[in-house]
Scaffold this motif. Structure first.
Motif, PDB file in Angstrom:
ATOM      1  N   LEU A 105       0.836  -1.196   0.000  1.00 19.59           N
ATOM      2  CA  LEU A 105       0.000   0.000   0.000  1.00 19.59           C
ATOM      3  C   LEU A 105       0.875   1.252   0.000  1.00 19.59           C
ATOM      4  CD1 LEU A 105      -2.733   1.445   0.228  1.00 19.59           C
ATOM      5  CD2 LEU A 105      -2.562   1.187   2.714  1.00 19.59           C
ATOM      6  N   GLY A 106       1.944   1.226   0.790  1.00 23.78           N
ATOM      7  CA  GLY A 106       2.863   2.363   0.822  1.00 23.78           C
ATOM      8  C   GLY A 106       3.488   2.635  -0.529  1.00 23.78           C
ATOM      9  N   SER A 107       3.829   1.572  -1.248  1.00 21.44           N
ATOM     10  CA  SER A 107       4.439   1.771  -2.572  1.00 21.44           C
ATOM     11  C   SER A 107       3.438   2.389  -3.538  1.00 21.44           C
ATOM     12  CB  SER A 107       4.965   0.441  -3.116  1.00 21.44           C
ATOM     13  OG  SER A 107       3.904  -0.433  -3.476  1.00 21.44           O
ATOM     14  N   ILE A 108       2.159   2.056  -3.384  1.00 26.37           N
ATOM     15  CA  ILE A 108       1.117   2.666  -4.221  1.00 26.37           C
ATOM     16  C   ILE A 108       0.962   4.144  -3.866  1.00 26.37           C
ATOM     17  CG2 ILE A 108      -1.363   2.666  -4.742  1.00 26.37           C
ATOM     18  CD1 ILE A 108      -1.263  -0.414  -4.246  1.00 26.37           C
ATOM     19  N   LEU A 109       0.922   4.452  -2.574  1.00 29.12           N
ATOM     20  CA  LEU A 109       0.792   5.848  -2.148  1.00 29.12           C
ATOM     21  C   LEU A 109       2.005   6.672  -2.578  1.00 29.12           C
ATOM     22  CD1 LEU A 109      -0.713   5.407   1.420  1.00 29.12           C
ATOM     23  CD2 LEU A 109      -1.881   6.221  -0.625  1.00 29.12           C
ATOM     24  N   ALA A 110       3.155   6.024  -2.656  1.00 34.62           N
ATOM     25  CA  ALA A 110       4.365   6.740  -3.075  1.00 34.62           C
ATOM     26  C   ALA A 110       4.278   7.210  -4.524  1.00 34.62           C
ATOM     27  CB  ALA A 110       5.596   5.846  -2.887  1.00 34.62           C
ATOM     28  N   GLU A 111       3.383   6.628  -5.308  1.00 39.37           N
ATOM     29  CA  GLU A 111       3.208   7.030  -6.703  1.00 39.37           C
ATOM     30  C   GLU A 111       2.285   8.236  -6.844  1.00 39.37           C
ATOM     31  OE1 GLU A 111       1.831   3.642  -8.832  1.00 39.37           O
ATOM     32  OE2 GLU A 111       3.531   2.381  -8.279  1.00 39.37           O
ATOM     33  N   ASP A 113       0.758  12.209  -5.634  1.00 39.75           N
ATOM     34  CA  ASP A 113       1.391  13.501  -5.389  1.00 39.75           C
ATOM     35  C   ASP A 113       1.175  13.986  -3.958  1.00 39.75           C
ATOM     36  OD1 ASP A 113      -1.284  14.015  -5.525  1.00 39.75           O
ATOM     37  OD2 ASP A 113      -1.178  15.552  -7.077  1.00 39.75           O
ATOM     38  N   LEU A 114       0.958  13.046  -3.043  1.00 44.86           N
ATOM     39  CA  LEU A 114       0.902  13.422  -1.628  1.00 44.86           C
ATOM     40  C   LEU A 114       2.231  14.032  -1.204  1.00 44.86           C
ATOM     41  CD1 LEU A 114      -0.862  10.292  -0.072  1.00 44.86           C
ATOM     42  CD2 LEU A 114      -1.791  12.612  -0.143  1.00 44.86           C
ATOM     43  N   LYS A 116       5.701  14.717   0.587  1.00 47.31           N
ATOM     44  CA  LYS A 116       6.697  13.800   1.110  1.00 47.31           C
ATOM     45  C   LYS A 116       6.542  13.689   2.629  1.00 47.31           C
ATOM     46  CE  LYS A 116      11.675  12.894   1.168  1.00 47.31           C
ATOM     47  NZ  LYS A 116      13.017  13.408   0.764  1.00 47.31           N
ATOM     48  N   GLY A 117       6.553  12.467   3.132  1.00 50.86           N
ATOM     49  CA  GLY A 117       6.409  12.258   4.563  1.00 50.86           C
ATOM     50  C   GLY A 117       4.974  12.157   5.044  1.00 50.86           C
ATOM     51  N   MET A 118       4.025  12.224   4.123  1.00 52.93           N
ATOM     52  CA  MET A 118       2.621  12.119   4.529  1.00 52.93           C
ATOM     53  C   MET A 118       2.304  10.724   5.060  1.00 52.93           C
ATOM     54  SD  MET A 118      -0.105  13.998   4.636  1.00 52.93           S
ATOM     55  CE  MET A 118      -1.811  13.696   5.061  1.00 52.93           C
ATOM     56  N   PHE A 119       2.972   9.732   4.494  1.00 52.49           N
ATOM     57  CA  PHE A 119       2.734   8.341   4.908  1.00 52.49           C
ATOM     58  C   PHE A 119       4.068   7.631   5.042  1.00 52.49           C
ATOM     59  CE2 PHE A 119       2.523   3.881   3.641  1.00 52.49           C
ATOM     60  CZ  PHE A 119       1.609   3.383   4.557  1.00 52.49           C
ATOM     61  N   SER A 120       4.220   6.950   6.168  1.00 52.65           N
ATOM     62  CA  SER A 120       5.407   6.113   6.377  1.00 52.65           C
ATOM     63  C   SER A 120       4.967   4.761   6.907  1.00 52.65           C
ATOM     64  CB  SER A 120       6.365   6.758   7.385  1.00 52.65           C
ATOM     65  OG  SER A 120       6.773   8.034   6.958  1.00 52.65           O
ATOM     66  N   CYS A 121       5.622   3.720   6.439  1.00 56.12           N
ATOM     67  CA  CYS A 121       5.381   2.376   6.951  1.00 56.12           C
ATOM     68  C   CYS A 121       6.659   1.903   7.629  1.00 56.12           C
ATOM     69  CB  CYS A 121       4.993   1.431   5.814  1.00 56.12           C
ATOM     70  SG  CYS A 121       4.588  -0.238   6.380  1.00 56.12           S
ATOM     71  N   LEU A 122       6.559   1.593   8.899  1.00 57.92           N
ATOM     72  CA  LEU A 122       7.741   1.264   9.694  1.00 57.92           C
ATOM     73  C   LEU A 122       7.558  -0.121  10.327  1.00 57.92           C
ATOM     74  CD1 LEU A 122      10.422   2.545  10.547  1.00 57.92           C
ATOM     75  CD2 LEU A 122       9.266   3.451  12.563  1.00 57.92           C
ATOM     76  N   PRO A 123       7.941  -1.180   9.618  1.00 58.49           N
ATOM     77  CA  PRO A 123       7.798  -2.526  10.174  1.00 58.49           C
ATOM     78  C   PRO A 123       8.933  -2.838  11.154  1.00 58.49           C
ATOM     79  CG  PRO A 123       8.497  -2.639   7.863  1.00 58.49           C
ATOM     80  CD  PRO A 123       8.448  -1.196   8.242  1.00 58.49           C
ATOM     81  N   VAL A 124       8.609  -2.722  12.418  1.00 61.41           N
ATOM     82  CA  VAL A 124       9.599  -3.009  13.465  1.00 61.41           C
ATOM     83  C   VAL A 124       9.023  -4.057  14.407  1.00 61.41           C
ATOM     84  CG1 VAL A 124      10.620  -0.712  13.354  1.00 61.41           C
ATOM     85  CG2 VAL A 124       8.747  -1.153  14.962  1.00 61.41           C
ATOM     86  N   PRO A 125       9.865  -4.754  15.164  1.00 64.56           N
ATOM     87  CA  PRO A 125       9.357  -5.730  16.143  1.00 64.56           C
ATOM     88  C   PRO A 125       8.510  -5.040  17.204  1.00 64.56           C
ATOM     89  CG  PRO A 125      11.727  -6.010  15.774  1.00 64.56           C
ATOM     90  CD  PRO A 125      11.347  -4.736  15.115  1.00 64.56           C
ATOM     91  N   ASN A 126       7.599  -5.804  17.792  1.00 66.36           N
ATOM     92  CA  ASN A 126       6.729  -5.242  18.820  1.00 66.36           C
ATOM     93  C   ASN A 126       7.518  -4.671  19.998  1.00 66.36           C
ATOM     94  OD1 ASN A 126       4.394  -5.807  17.405  1.00 66.36           O
ATOM     95  ND2 ASN A 126       4.107  -7.814  18.363  1.00 66.36           N
ATOM     96  N   GLU A 127       8.708  -5.227  20.252  1.00 67.74           N
ATOM     97  CA  GLU A 127       9.509  -4.758  21.378  1.00 67.74           C
ATOM     98  C   GLU A 127       9.940  -3.295  21.204  1.00 67.74           C
ATOM     99  OE1 GLU A 127      10.348  -7.578  19.591  1.00 67.74           O
ATOM    100  OE2 GLU A 127       9.142  -8.820  20.960  1.00 67.74           O
TER     101      GLU A 127
END
Length: 385
Positions: A105-111, A113-114, A116-127
């Motif tokens: 979804l993030g790669s689609i939003l990156a296409e 004209d939102l 820059k920085g409007m959407f970020s996806c940060l896959p990190v461990p729950n810890e």
């Protein structure tokens, strides 16, 4: 295909999720057209002659959206779409088990004209999530997931605006007047087991009026037995999750009418009866393909039993009587009452959330837009009104 690959849900439910995500973004776009504020006349008070207030809502700031594994696209959409609609940047932390749908979804939003920085996806461990939750640059936290985690978030950042979409153990009441028992049995069978029962509004507790006992219960067992496991049910997210469901069923003290077996991460659709009060399968959220059937002597007793839970997300009431429907709407301490169908029904534009241990705040596009923003008043003076 990606949802099914990382989550395991059958293709029919993955396709439905994509369709709902599309609808979610469309509704957000429509709500953005209407998000223009309100005019408030102040000259009803003599000392406010010539004054009018303009009330508009502005973003509280960047949003942290934390999403679960069971709807890895649409529950992300329910965080992101309203944020875009109100102009609030959002950082999404997807579930570690299912980050790929959010990244796509993030790669689609990156296409688009939102900014820059409007959407970020940060896959990190729950810890690593607590540091994100505590970051002062993210004044809004929108979390969907388990109750204990949600409560810990709320306690950790009391100064922030926190919305919590937590668990449930959704109840259904099959009332004395209801006659289409085949429909009720089929709907309850499917939506207690769809996606392996891994839905906060999957049917978990069913309260049947005694007059329907001999007819309805066999119909429910038959409907559950006829489910196509690969196409309609599917595995749980992990073998560990399936083992937990197995332990809860085995220790429930109830009678297994169908199912009750496990094969790896797959747990067979299961119907239990005569389960003692306090067993985990009725008091907690199973999050697996298990439904518990109980017999009640009146519709009122069924509604009272449905309320006997620390959760209050949604409930279903099978009745043809409008008086009973309104009574259920008044008495049931839940966020939504679905009449004539299971509690698993959700339209993405409607307010969605719970009472008691099921959370605070509401999703559904306009509701989330309100949560992400705060009202700001401008008073105009010296107007000719």
């Amino acid at each position: 295909a990606l949802i099914t690959a990382e989550n395991g849900k059958p293709a029919m439910w993955a396709k439905a999720e994509v369709g709902r995500a599309v609808s979610t973004f469309r509704w957000a776009a429509e709500e953005a057209r209407r998000f223009s504020g309100d005019l408030m006349r102040l000259d009803t008070d003599p000392i406010a002659k010539g004054r009018m207030a303009v009330v508009r809502r502005f973003p509280r700031g960047p949003v942290l959206g934390i999403t679960p594994f069971n709807f890895p696209l649409n529950l992300v959409a329910h965080k992101v779409a309203p944020a875009i609609a109100v102009g609030a940047p959002i950082v999404v932390k997807p579930a570690p088990a299912t980050p790929l749908s959010a990244l796509l979804l993030g790669s689609i939003l990156a296409e688009t004209d939102l900014p820059k920085g409007m959407f970020s996806c940060l896959p990190v461990p729950n810890e690593r999530a607590p540091k994100l939750v505590e970051d002062p640059r993210l004044p809004v936290v929108s979390f969907t997931g388990s109750g204990p985690v949600g409560e810990s978030i709320k306690a950790a950042v009391p100064q922030k605006h926190v919305t919590l979409e937590l668990g449930g153990n959704a109840a259904v009441v099959v009332c004395s007047d209801y006659r289409d028992l085949d429909w009720a049995a089929q709907r309850i069978a499917l939506f207690s087991n769809y996606q392996g029962g891994q839905s906060c509004i999957a049917v978990q507790r069913v309260f049947v009026h005694r007059s329907h006992k001999d007819t309805f219960v066999p119909k429910l067992v038959e409907s559950v037995s006829k489910l196509d496991f690969d196409e309609q049910v599917g595995p749980l997210i992990s073998e560990q999750a399936a083992r937990r469901v197995q332990e809860w069923v085995d220790s429930s003290g109830g009678r297994v009418l169908v199912g009750g077996t496990r094969n790896g991460a797959a747990y067979a659709p299961t119907v239990l009866a005569d389960v003692p009060a306090g067993a985990k399968v009725v008091s907690e959220e199973v999050f697996g393909p298990v439904v518990v059937v109980s017999i009640v002597d009146s519709d009122e007793a069924g509604l009272e039993a449905a309320n006997d839970s620390k959760y209050g997300l949604q409930a279903g009431v099978f009745t043809h009587d409008v008086q009973t429907a309104f009574k259920a709407h008044t008495l049931l301490k839940v966020g939504g009452v679905i009449v004539g169908d299971v509690p698993s029904y959700r339209a993405d534009q409607m307010p969605y959330g719970g009472e008691k241990g099921s959370g605070v705040g509401r999703e559904g596009l306009r509701s989330a837009m309100d949560d992400y923003t705060s009202p700001r008043v401008m008073v105009l003076t010296g107007l000719t009104l």
